[in-house]
Scaffold this motif. Structure first.
Motif, PDB file in Angstrom:
ATOM      1  N   GLY A 234       0.811  -1.213   0.000  1.00 40.27           N
ATOM      2  CA  GLY A 234       0.000   0.000   0.000  1.00 40.27           C
ATOM      3  C   GLY A 234       0.841   1.259   0.000  1.00 40.27           C
ATOM      4  O   GLY A 234       0.562   2.210  -0.740  1.00 40.27           O
ATOM      5  N   SER A 235       1.899   1.262   0.818  1.00 39.74           N
ATOM      6  CA  SER A 235       2.758   2.450   0.841  1.00 39.74           C
ATOM      7  C   SER A 235       3.529   2.583  -0.472  1.00 39.74           C
ATOM      8  O   SER A 235       3.784   3.693  -0.943  1.00 39.74           O
ATOM      9  N   PHE A 236       3.900   1.437  -1.072  1.00 39.72           N
ATOM     10  CA  PHE A 236       4.565   1.479  -2.375  1.00 39.72           C
ATOM     11  C   PHE A 236       3.670   2.155  -3.417  1.00 39.72           C
ATOM     12  O   PHE A 236       4.097   3.068  -4.132  1.00 39.72           O
ATOM     13  N   VAL A 237       2.410   1.723  -3.480  1.00 40.06           N
ATOM     14  CA  VAL A 237       1.476   2.307  -4.443  1.00 40.06           C
ATOM     15  C   VAL A 237       1.193   3.767  -4.104  1.00 40.06           C
ATOM     16  O   VAL A 237       1.180   4.638  -4.980  1.00 40.06           O
TER      17      VAL A 237
ATOM     18  N   GLY B 193      13.616 -14.747   2.255  1.00 43.88           N
ATOM     19  CA  GLY B 193      12.555 -15.506   2.907  1.00 43.88           C
ATOM     20  C   GLY B 193      12.705 -17.003   2.713  1.00 43.88           C
ATOM     21  O   GLY B 193      12.262 -17.799   3.555  1.00 43.88           O
ATOM     22  N   ASP B 194      13.320 -17.416   1.594  1.00 44.50           N
ATOM     23  CA  ASP B 194      13.576 -18.843   1.347  1.00 44.50           C
ATOM     24  C   ASP B 194      14.679 -19.379   2.253  1.00 44.50           C
ATOM     25  O   ASP B 194      14.737 -20.577   2.524  1.00 44.50           O
ATOM     26  N   ARG B 195      15.573 -18.493   2.702  1.00 46.47           N
ATOM     27  CA  ARG B 195      16.767 -18.925   3.425  1.00 46.47           C
ATOM     28  C   ARG B 195      16.769 -18.587   4.907  1.00 46.47           C
ATOM     29  O   ARG B 195      17.450 -19.240   5.693  1.00 46.47           O
ATOM     30  N   LEU B 196      16.037 -17.552   5.288  1.00 48.00           N
ATOM     31  CA  LEU B 196      16.002 -17.126   6.686  1.00 48.00           C
ATOM     32  C   LEU B 196      14.580 -17.260   7.228  1.00 48.00           C
ATOM     33  O   LEU B 196      13.656 -17.583   6.485  1.00 48.00           O
ATOM     34  N   GLN B 197      14.411 -16.984   8.511  1.00 47.35           N
ATOM     35  CA  GLN B 197      13.080 -17.009   9.117  1.00 47.35           C
ATOM     36  C   GLN B 197      12.289 -15.790   8.621  1.00 47.35           C
ATOM     37  O   GLN B 197      12.618 -14.644   8.940  1.00 47.35           O
ATOM     38  N   PRO B 198      11.240 -15.998   7.802  1.00 49.76           N
ATOM     39  CA  PRO B 198      10.510 -14.870   7.200  1.00 49.76           C
ATOM     40  C   PRO B 198       9.942 -13.895   8.227  1.00 49.76           C
ATOM     41  O   PRO B 198       9.943 -12.681   7.993  1.00 49.76           O
ATOM     42  N   LEU B 199       9.444 -14.403   9.346  1.00 52.90           N
ATOM     43  CA  LEU B 199       8.839 -13.503  10.332  1.00 52.90           C
ATOM     44  C   LEU B 199       9.880 -12.586  10.971  1.00 52.90           C
ATOM     45  O   LEU B 199       9.585 -11.427  11.293  1.00 52.90           O
ATOM     46  N   LEU B 200      11.114 -13.073  11.146  1.00 55.89           N
ATOM     47  CA  LEU B 200      12.178 -12.197  11.650  1.00 55.89           C
ATOM     48  C   LEU B 200      12.474 -11.076  10.654  1.00 55.89           C
ATOM     49  O   LEU B 200      12.763  -9.940  11.045  1.00 55.89           O
ATOM     50  N   LEU B 201      12.424 -11.394   9.362  1.00 55.34           N
ATOM     51  CA  LEU B 201      12.634 -10.367   8.336  1.00 55.34           C
ATOM     52  C   LEU B 201      11.536  -9.308   8.397  1.00 55.34           C
ATOM     53  O   LEU B 201      11.804  -8.107   8.240  1.00 55.34           O
ATOM     54  N   LEU B 202      10.287  -9.746   8.644  1.00 55.11           N
ATOM     55  CA  LEU B 202       9.194  -8.781   8.751  1.00 55.11           C
ATOM     56  C   LEU B 202       9.335  -7.908   9.995  1.00 55.11           C
ATOM     57  O   LEU B 202       8.952  -6.736   9.979  1.00 55.11           O
ATOM     58  N   ILE B 203       9.881  -8.462  11.066  1.00 55.66           N
ATOM     59  CA  ILE B 203      10.122  -7.662  12.267  1.00 55.66           C
ATOM     60  C   ILE B 203      11.059  -6.499  11.937  1.00 55.66           C
ATOM     61  O   ILE B 203      10.806  -5.345  12.298  1.00 55.66           O
ATOM     62  N   GLY B 204      12.155  -6.807  11.219  1.00 60.60           N
ATOM     63  CA  GLY B 204      13.083  -5.752  10.801  1.00 60.60           C
ATOM     64  C   GLY B 204      12.424  -4.760   9.862  1.00 60.60           C
ATOM     65  O   GLY B 204      12.643  -3.535   9.962  1.00 60.60           O
ATOM     66  N   THR B 205      11.591  -5.265   8.962  1.00 57.63           N
ATOM     67  CA  THR B 205      10.901  -4.406   7.999  1.00 57.63           C
ATOM     68  C   THR B 205      10.037  -3.361   8.699  1.00 57.63           C
ATOM     69  O   THR B 205      10.111  -2.164   8.397  1.00 57.63           O
ATOM     70  N   PHE B 206       9.203  -3.804   9.634  1.00 60.33           N
ATOM     71  CA  PHE B 206       8.277  -2.863  10.267  1.00 60.33           C
ATOM     72  C   PHE B 206       8.970  -1.952  11.281  1.00 60.33           C
ATOM     73  O   PHE B 206       8.474  -0.852  11.563  1.00 60.33           O
ATOM     74  N   PHE B 207      10.107  -2.369  11.796  1.00 57.03           N
ATOM     75  CA  PHE B 207      10.883  -1.473  12.648  1.00 57.03           C
ATOM     76  C   PHE B 207      11.395  -0.281  11.823  1.00 57.03           C
ATOM     77  O   PHE B 207      11.279   0.876  12.236  1.00 57.03           O
ATOM     78  N   ILE B 208      11.936  -0.591  10.632  1.00 57.23           N
ATOM     79  CA  ILE B 208      12.419   0.480   9.750  1.00 57.23           C
ATOM     80  C   ILE B 208      11.268   1.378   9.319  1.00 57.23           C
ATOM     81  O   ILE B 208      11.391   2.609   9.274  1.00 57.23           O
TER      82      ILE B 208
ATOM     83  N   ALA C 193       9.473  -1.647   1.970  1.00 59.08           N
ATOM     84  CA  ALA C 193       8.369  -2.105   1.126  1.00 59.08           C
ATOM     85  C   ALA C 193       8.822  -3.239   0.216  1.00 59.08           C
ATOM     86  O   ALA C 193       8.128  -4.252   0.060  1.00 59.08           O
ATOM     87  N   GLY C 194      10.003  -3.085  -0.394  1.00 63.36           N
ATOM     88  CA  GLY C 194      10.495  -4.105  -1.308  1.00 63.36           C
ATOM     89  C   GLY C 194      10.728  -5.442  -0.614  1.00 63.36           C
ATOM     90  O   GLY C 194      10.226  -6.479  -1.051  1.00 63.36           O
ATOM     91  N   ILE C 195      11.473  -5.412   0.483  1.00 60.71           N
ATOM     92  CA  ILE C 195      11.762  -6.652   1.207  1.00 60.71           C
ATOM     93  C   ILE C 195      10.481  -7.241   1.799  1.00 60.71           C
ATOM     94  O   ILE C 195      10.221  -8.450   1.708  1.00 60.71           O
ATOM     95  N   GLY C 196       9.647  -6.384   2.381  1.00 63.49           N
ATOM     96  CA  GLY C 196       8.400  -6.855   2.984  1.00 63.49           C
ATOM     97  C   GLY C 196       7.475  -7.504   1.977  1.00 63.49           C
ATOM     98  O   GLY C 196       6.885  -8.557   2.242  1.00 63.49           O
ATOM     99  N   ASN C 197       7.333  -6.903   0.801  1.00 66.11           N
ATOM    100  CA  ASN C 197       6.471  -7.471  -0.238  1.00 66.11           C
ATOM    101  C   ASN C 197       6.945  -8.855  -0.653  1.00 66.11           C
ATOM    102  O   ASN C 197       6.143  -9.768  -0.860  1.00 66.11           O
ATOM    103  N   GLY C 198       8.262  -9.008  -0.796  1.00 64.10           N
ATOM    104  CA  GLY C 198       8.804 -10.304  -1.185  1.00 64.10           C
ATOM    105  C   GLY C 198       8.600 -11.364  -0.122  1.00 64.10           C
ATOM    106  O   GLY C 198       8.248 -12.506  -0.428  1.00 64.10           O
ATOM    107  N   VAL C 199       8.781 -10.981   1.141  1.00 63.82           N
ATOM    108  CA  VAL C 199       8.651 -11.939   2.239  1.00 63.82           C
ATOM    109  C   VAL C 199       7.202 -12.404   2.400  1.00 63.82           C
ATOM    110  O   VAL C 199       6.932 -13.588   2.618  1.00 63.82           O
ATOM    111  N   ILE C 200       6.255 -11.475   2.288  1.00 63.30           N
ATOM    112  CA  ILE C 200       4.846 -11.824   2.514  1.00 63.30           C
ATOM    113  C   ILE C 200       4.370 -12.877   1.516  1.00 63.30           C
ATOM    114  O   ILE C 200       3.664 -13.824   1.876  1.00 63.30           O
TER     115      ILE C 200
END
Length: 503
Positions: A214-217, A260-275, A303-310
Motif C-alpha cells: 500500500g505504501s509502495f502504491v 525468505g527462502d533462506r532465513l526465518q521470514p517472520l524475523l525479516l518482517l520484524i526488521g521491515t516494520f521497525f524500519i 516495502a520491497g523486502i516486505g512485499n517479497g517476504v509476505i
C-alpha cells in the motif's frame, strides 16, 4: 519449452499491467494543464485506479486457478484497450474518473502470476519466484520516469495512445506463448473463502501487505505531484525521483523473497516494520528534501523486502487455497495504496501539513511490528506443541509438588491412562511396587543435586500390567534459578529386557 518461458512472460505481463495502471498519476501534472481538476479532488483522480485494481484481485486469483494465467492475462490486456483510449481522449474530470476506474484491471493482474507461477517450482523456491514476478511492479517506475519525458515532446494524449500498441503486442504474446496446459484448480470460490476466512493469519498478512504494498502504491501515485507542489521541483525531476523510489522497492522485492527462502521470514518482517516505524516518524516532522529523500528510500527498502517476504509466507501457510488467499491479501495491499493519498489530502486541507498522516503510518507500522513479534513466538510455541504431541516417547509434566500438569498422546498410548484421568494426580498411581522407598529417595536426591536423573524403573499400566521403562526426569528452572516444574520422558523397554533375560 512453454513452461520455461512462464516466469519471464508473466513477469513482463505484470510490468505492462503496472505501466498502464499508473498512467494518470504519472501524467497528472500535464493533464491538469488541460483539464481543470479541483485541488481537493486531485488525490481522488490519482487514487481511483487503485480501487478496481484492488477489488478485482480476488476474482483474478481465483479465475487464474480455474482457467490458467494465459486466458486471464489475454482477456485483461484486451479489456484495457478501452479505458486507455478513453483517457487519451478525456476532456473532463469525469472522464478521468471513469477511465481511471477501469485502468485498475492493470493492477489486478498481480494476483494472476502469484497464483500461477508456484505451480511450476518446488516450495523452497516460491519466495524467490514470487519475488522475481513481483519485481514486475517496476512497470510503475518505467511509466513514471518515461511518460513525462515523452509528454514534453508529443503531448500527454499521444503519450497515452502509445500504450495501446504495447497492450496489443502482449495480448498476442500471451495467445501464442501462454501455457495452455497449466494445472487447473476448480474448487468453488465460496468454498475456498469459507475454508480460509476464519484463519487469523490471512488477516495478519492482509494488514502487513496493506502497509508494505500500500505504501509502495501510495508513494508511487502521490510523489510526482507532492514533490512539485511541496518542494517546487520540476515535473521531470519529480518523475525521476519517484522512479528511483519505485526502482529501489522493486529491486529489493526478489531479494526479500530470496531471503525468505533462506532465513526465518517472520524475523525479516520484524526488521521491515521497525524500519517503517522509524522512517515514517522522520517524514512526520516535515523535513528538508534531503531528509525526506532518506525517509522515503528507507520506506522503499522496507516495502520491497516486505512485499517479497509476505508472498513467501502465503503459499507456505495456504498451499491449497493459494489463489483465493493471494487475491485477498493482494487486494488489501492495493486498497492500502488507495486510502493514504486521500487521507493525506484531507489532513492537509484541515491542518495545512502532512505530519499527522505520516505519524499515523508510523503507528500502524508499529502495531504490525507487535503483531509479527506475536506471530513469531506463537509459531515457536506451535512448533514446540507439535514436537510434544508427535514424539513417540511418553512425556509427563508435573509441578514442584509432584502433581501432573499435562501429558502427551504417547503417554496415554504407553500407559493406558487418558490425559483427563491423570491431571492433578501424582505419578505414584503408576507405581508397580517393585522399587523400594530407598530407590525413590536416591532418585530424588540425584535430581536435587544434578537437576536430572535417568535409569530403569518398573511401572504398571492402567490395566495392571507391569512393564519396564527407561525414564528421564529433568528439573525445569526459571530465570532466577528456581525449579518450576519437572519433565519426565520414558520409553517401554520391556521387550529388550525379556530378550536379555531369555524370556
Amino acid at each position: 519449452m512453454i513452461k520455461k518461458v512462464q516466469l519471464p512472460l508473466q513477469t513482463m505481463n505484470l510490468v505492462v499491467g503496472f505501466m498502464v495502471w499508473v498512467i494518470i498519476s504519472s501524467l497528472i501534472p500535464f493533464i491538469s494543464e488541460d483539464i481543470t481538476i479541483p485541488p481537493e479532488r486531485l488525490a481522488m483522480v490519482t487514487a481511483v485506479p487503485v480501487v478496481l485494481g484492488s477489488i478485482l484481485r480476488i476474482p483474478m486469483g481465483y479465475y487464474a486457478n480455474m482457467f490458467g494465467a494465459r486466458i486471464i492475462f489475454l482477456i485483461s490486456f484486451i479489456l484495457l484497450l478501452f479505458p486507455v483510449f478513453y483517457i487519451s481522449e478525456a476532456s473532463s474530470f469525469t472522464d478521468l474518473i471513469i477511465g481511471g476506474l477501469f485502468l485498475g484491471i492493470g493492477g489486478a493482474v498481480f494476483s494472476v502470476g502469484v497464483t500461477s507461477l508456484p505451480k511450476y517450482y518446488p516450495k523452497e523456491k516460491h519466495g524467490l519466484v514470487n519475488g522475481i514476478y513481483g519485481a514486475g511492479n517496476i512497470g510503475t517506475a518505467i511509466t513514471t520516469f518515461s511518460t513525462p519525458l515523452i509528454a514534453t515532446q508529443i503531448g500527454w494524449s499521444a503519450t497515452v495512445k502509445l500504450f495501446l500498441v504495447l497492450l496489443i503486442v502482449f495480448a498476442l504474446l500471451n495467445f501464442f506463448f501462454g501455457d495452455r496446459h497449466e494445472t487447473k484448480v476448480k474448487t468453488p470460490i465460496l468454498e475456498q473463502i469459507k475454508s480460509v476466512y476464519k484463519n487469523e493469519k490471512l488477516w495478519f498478512f492482509s494488514l502487513f501487505y496493506f502497509i508494505t504494498f500500500g505504501s509502495f502504491v501510495a508513494f508511487t501515485i502521490y510523489l510526482p505531484n507532492f514533490l512539485v507542489n511541496n518542494f517546487g521541483l520540476e515535473k521531470v525531476d519529480a518523475g525521476m525521483r519517484t522512479a528511483g523510489f519505485i526502482a529501489v522497492a522493486t529491486f529489493l522485492r526478489p531479494v526479500g523473497g530470496w531471503l525468505g527462502d533462506r532465513l526465518q521470514p517472520l524475523l525479516l518482517l520484524i526488521g521491515t516494520f521497525f524500519i517503517y516505524t522509524v522512517a515514517a516518524i522522520v517524514l512526520a516532522f516535515s523535513p528538508s528534501i534531503g531528509l525526506y529523500t532518506v525517509g522515503s528510500l528507507a520506506i522503499a527498502v522496507s516495502a520491497g523486502i516486505g512485499n517479497g517476504v509476505i508472498f513467501k509466507l502465503v503459499p507456505f501457510y495456504f498451499n491449497k487455497q493459494a489463489g483465493i488467499v493471494n487475491g485477498i491479501v493482494s487486494m488489501m495491499g492495493g486498497l492500502g495504496g488507495f486510502f493514504p493519498p486521500i487521507m493525506l489530502s484531507i489532513i492537509f486541507s484541515l491542518t495545512g501539513q502532512y505530519s499527522i498522516g505520516f505519524m499515523l503510518l508510523s503507528q500502524v507500522a508499529l502495531a504490525s511490528l507487535v503483531l509479527v513479534v506475536w506471530m513469531y513466538y506463537q509459531d515457536r510455541l506451535l512448533l514446540a506443541g507439535e514436537v510434544f504431541n508427535s514424539t513417540g516417547q511418553g512425556i509427563l509434566v508435573t509441578d514442584t509438588s509432584g502433581n501432573i500438569r499435562t501429558v502427551n498422546p504417547a503417554f496415554s498410548k504407553l500407559t493406558g491412562f487418558e490425559k483427563e484421568e491423570v491431571i492433578g494426580q501424582n505419578p505414584s498411581i503408576m507405581k508397580s511396587g517393585k522399587q523400594t522407598s530407598e530407590f525413590y529417595r536416591n532418585m530424588w536426591k540425584e535430581i536435587k543435586e544434578k537437576d536430572m536423573w535417568q535409569g530403569e524403573i518398573w511401572n504398571k499400566r492402567k490395566n495392571g500390567e507391569e512393564y519396564l521403562q527407561w525414564l528421564n526426569i529433568s528439573a525445569v528452572k526459571d530465570d532466577t534459578g528456581e525449579v518450576v516444574r519437572y519433565v519426565g520422558t520414558f520409553t517401554d523397554i520391556t521387550s529388550e529386557y525379556n530378550k536379555k533375560s531369555g524370556f
